[in-house]
Design an enzyme around this catalytic site. Structure first.
Site, PDB file in Angstrom:
ATOM      1  N   PRO A  32       1.326  -9.749  -9.779  1.00 23.35           N
ATOM      2  CA  PRO A  32       2.547 -10.561  -9.699  1.00 23.35           C
ATOM      3  C   PRO A  32       3.532  -9.927  -8.721  1.00 23.35           C
ATOM      4  CG  PRO A  32       2.461  -9.309 -11.753  1.00 23.35           C
ATOM      5  CD  PRO A  32       1.142  -9.136 -11.094  1.00 23.35           C
ATOM      6  N   MET A  33       4.075 -10.744  -7.803  1.00 24.42           N
ATOM      7  CA  MET A  33       5.026 -10.199  -6.824  1.00 24.42           C
ATOM      8  C   MET A  33       6.156 -11.178  -6.537  1.00 24.42           C
ATOM      9  SD  MET A  33       2.731  -7.998  -4.187  1.00 24.42           S
ATOM     10  CE  MET A  33       1.355  -9.134  -4.185  1.00 24.42           C
TER      11      MET A  33
ATOM     12  N   GLY B  15       7.138 -13.124 -11.264  1.00 20.45           N
ATOM     13  CA  GLY B  15       7.827 -13.354 -12.530  1.00 20.45           C
ATOM     14  C   GLY B  15       8.731 -14.582 -12.466  1.00 20.45           C
TER      15      GLY B  15
ATOM     16  N   GLN C 234       3.437 -15.707 -14.581  1.00 16.51           N
ATOM     17  CA  GLN C 234       4.065 -14.559 -15.245  1.00 16.51           C
ATOM     18  C   GLN C 234       5.462 -14.958 -15.721  1.00 16.51           C
ATOM     19  OE1 GLN C 234       5.730 -10.946 -13.377  1.00 16.51           O
ATOM     20  NE2 GLN C 234       4.318  -9.770 -14.639  1.00 16.51           N
TER      21      GLN C 234
ATOM     22  N   HIS D 138       5.725 -10.692 -19.347  1.00 13.13           N
ATOM     23  CA  HIS D 138       6.082  -9.493 -18.575  1.00 13.13           C
ATOM     24  C   HIS D 138       6.770  -8.480 -19.497  1.00 13.13           C
ATOM     25  CE1 HIS D 138       6.975  -6.840 -15.420  1.00 13.13           C
ATOM     26  NE2 HIS D 138       7.603  -7.621 -14.580  1.00 13.13           N
ATOM     27  N   GLY D 139       5.989  -7.500 -19.914  1.00 11.25           N
ATOM     28  CA  GLY D 139       6.536  -6.473 -20.799  1.00 11.25           C
ATOM     29  C   GLY D 139       6.735  -5.148 -20.088  1.00 11.25           C
ATOM     30  N   ALA D 140       6.718  -5.185 -18.743  1.00 11.49           N
ATOM     31  CA  ALA D 140       6.658  -3.935 -17.976  1.00 11.49           C
ATOM     32  C   ALA D 140       7.872  -3.759 -17.069  1.00 11.49           C
ATOM     33  CB  ALA D 140       5.376  -3.945 -17.135  1.00 11.49           C
TER      34      ALA D 140
ATOM     35  N   TYR E 161      12.122  -4.479 -17.256  1.00  9.12           N
ATOM     36  CA  TYR E 161      12.808  -5.737 -17.578  1.00  9.12           C
ATOM     37  C   TYR E 161      12.999  -5.859 -19.098  1.00  9.12           C
ATOM     38  CZ  TYR E 161      12.101  -6.535 -12.652  1.00  9.12           C
ATOM     39  OH  TYR E 161      12.129  -6.386 -11.282  1.00  9.12           O
TER      40      TYR E 161
ATOM     41  N   ARG F 240       1.790  -7.641 -19.949  1.00  4.93           N
ATOM     42  CA  ARG F 240       1.775  -6.534 -18.975  1.00  4.93           C
ATOM     43  C   ARG F 240       2.616  -5.366 -19.486  1.00  4.93           C
ATOM     44  NH1 ARG F 240       3.329  -5.688 -12.530  1.00  4.93           N
ATOM     45  NH2 ARG F 240       1.193  -5.233 -12.019  1.00  4.93           N
TER      46      ARG F 240
END
Ligand SMILES: Cc1cc2nc3c(=O)[nH]c(=O)nc-3n(C[C@H](O)[C@H](O)[C@H](O)COP(=O)(O)O)c2cc1C
Length: 372
Positions: A31-32, A66, A109, A184-186, A189, A237
């Site tokens: 994801p970017m 995201g 994401q 998105h758990g990384a 954030y 993630r």
């Protein structure tokens, strides 16, 4: 070890199961964020061309940048796409249909920026687990400038709205035709702010020990799963490092990995995506990598991310059985056809941060690549 010595690049091109689907190979686009949406969070033709480039280039799995999940406090960046309304979700339909037609799986994401929100037209404050000043400074290449704002802390009813945002955006993603969502758990954030000791000073059931700090993950994943059913991919993630803290390690060490990855399996995710600066380095002193811990503990399909430039690192992690997929970020920006180049044993371009300057958007990357 022996397997590692004899494994060749062919292993990257074997089909691999993800949820109820099968990806054509083990190569994923990481994801970017590309800050290239319209101001209203919808996406257009340039984004279609960009994502199609990865499908044409041979990636079997594409994870989008995201996408913000609600019109409350989730948006992080100006020109970040959202998936908080039917209009935003529908704008993804042409992209989703096109990349699927080209044979790739596409996963949305879902991201809540929390304290790291640099821009949000829906609210004039950032919200976080606790009122803690974020480390570092806002990212200029996403239109940020100067220190982050001091966030306000979420009430229990705000947390319910966060969960509802993830559920609603998952349903919208499903309606728009995506094959799944990644929570998105990384990277520092909102969800990672709950997980991280120094940004979560709460004394209620969402703070304190690791099980409490993971509670919001459990609530989101279980609620999303219940809403989207079993046939829609739900992944999550995790990282130790953050965009604004490159040193953080899970303070409970390997036992944090045990608790976290076991819980994720129990919550019903289809995969875990781990990201570390280099995917194969020990996660803790003397331990295995985060990807291989996730694999051993959860038994789920694992997407390993971090530092893949040449194929060998990817071949090793897959060949050793430590992950099922590798996701590629910067090297994919420089080579949208990384899989096809590797398959044909051709040279790849080196990534250069000038591609993302002064703003990390598609126009600047396109200009850079044209002039190469
Ligand atoms: C321009 C850019 C934008 C990124 N945006 C996101 C994002 O939206 N969500 C996310 O989880 N990671 C994001 N990342 C992190 C990447 O997914 C990946 O973890 C990181 O680049 C390391 O992988 P690599 O060594 O293959 O580049 C971003 C990275 C870059 C370079």
């Amino acid at each position: 070890m022996d397997r590692k010595m004899t494994t060749t690049k062919e292993i990257l091109f074997k089909p691999s199961k993800l949820g109820k689907l099968e990806a054509s190979n083990k190569l994923a686009v990481a994801p970017m964020t590309r800050v290239s949406a319209n101001e209203d969070g919808t996406v257009g033709p340039l984004m279609k061309e960009y994502y199609e480039g990865y499908a044409d280039g041979g990636f079997g799995l594409i994870i989008t940048e995201g996408l913000y999940t609600d019109k409350l406090f989730s948006q992080g960046y100006r020109k970040q796409p959202g998936i908080s309304s039917v209009k935003q979700a529908n704008s993804w339909r042409p992209i989703v249909e096109s990349v699927q037609q080209k044979g790739a799986i596409i996963i949305a994401q879902l991201m809540h920026a929390g304290a790291l929100s640099q821009y949000n037209p829906f609210a004039n404050t950032a919200m976080a687990p606790s009122e803690v000043q974020p480390l570092g400074e806002q990212m200029p290449f996403y239109y940020g400038d100067g220190p982050y704002r001091l966030p306000r802390s979420l009430t229990t009813s705000d947390i319910k709205e966060v969960v509802e945002g993830f559920v609603f955006s998952s349903l919208l993603a499903k309606q728009a035709g995506f094959n799944g969502v990644e929570i998105h758990g990384a990277n520092g954030y909102l969800l990672d702010q709950f997980l991280t000791q120094y940004t979560n000073l709460r004394t209620d059931e969402y703070g304190g020990d690791l099980v409490n700090r993971l509670r919001i993950f459990k609530e989101i994943i279980e609620a999303v799963r219940q809403s989207v059913g079993q046939d829609f991919i739900v992944g999550v993630r995790f990282s130790q490092k953050k965009v604004n803290d490159l040193d953080y390690e899970w303070p409970e060490g390997e036992s944090a990995a045990e608790t976290t990855f076991k819980l994720m399996r129990e919550c019903g995710v289809d995969y875990i995506h781990t990201t570390e600066p280099v995917l194969s380095v020990p996660a803790f002193e003397g331990s295995a990598s985060l990807a291989s811990l996730a694999k051993r503990i959860s038994g789920l399909p694992i997407i390993a991310n971090g530092g893949v430039v040449e194929p060998q690192l990817a071949i090793n992690v897959i060949g050793n059985g430590n992950a099922d997929f590798v996701s590629i970020g910067k090297a994919a920006l420089a080579n949208q056809d990384w899989p096809n180049l590797v398959k044909r044993s051709e040279d790849t371009n080196m990534f250069d941060f000038a591609m993302l300057a002064p703003i990390a958007d598609l126009e600047n990357s396109k200009r850079y690549l044209k002039n190469m």
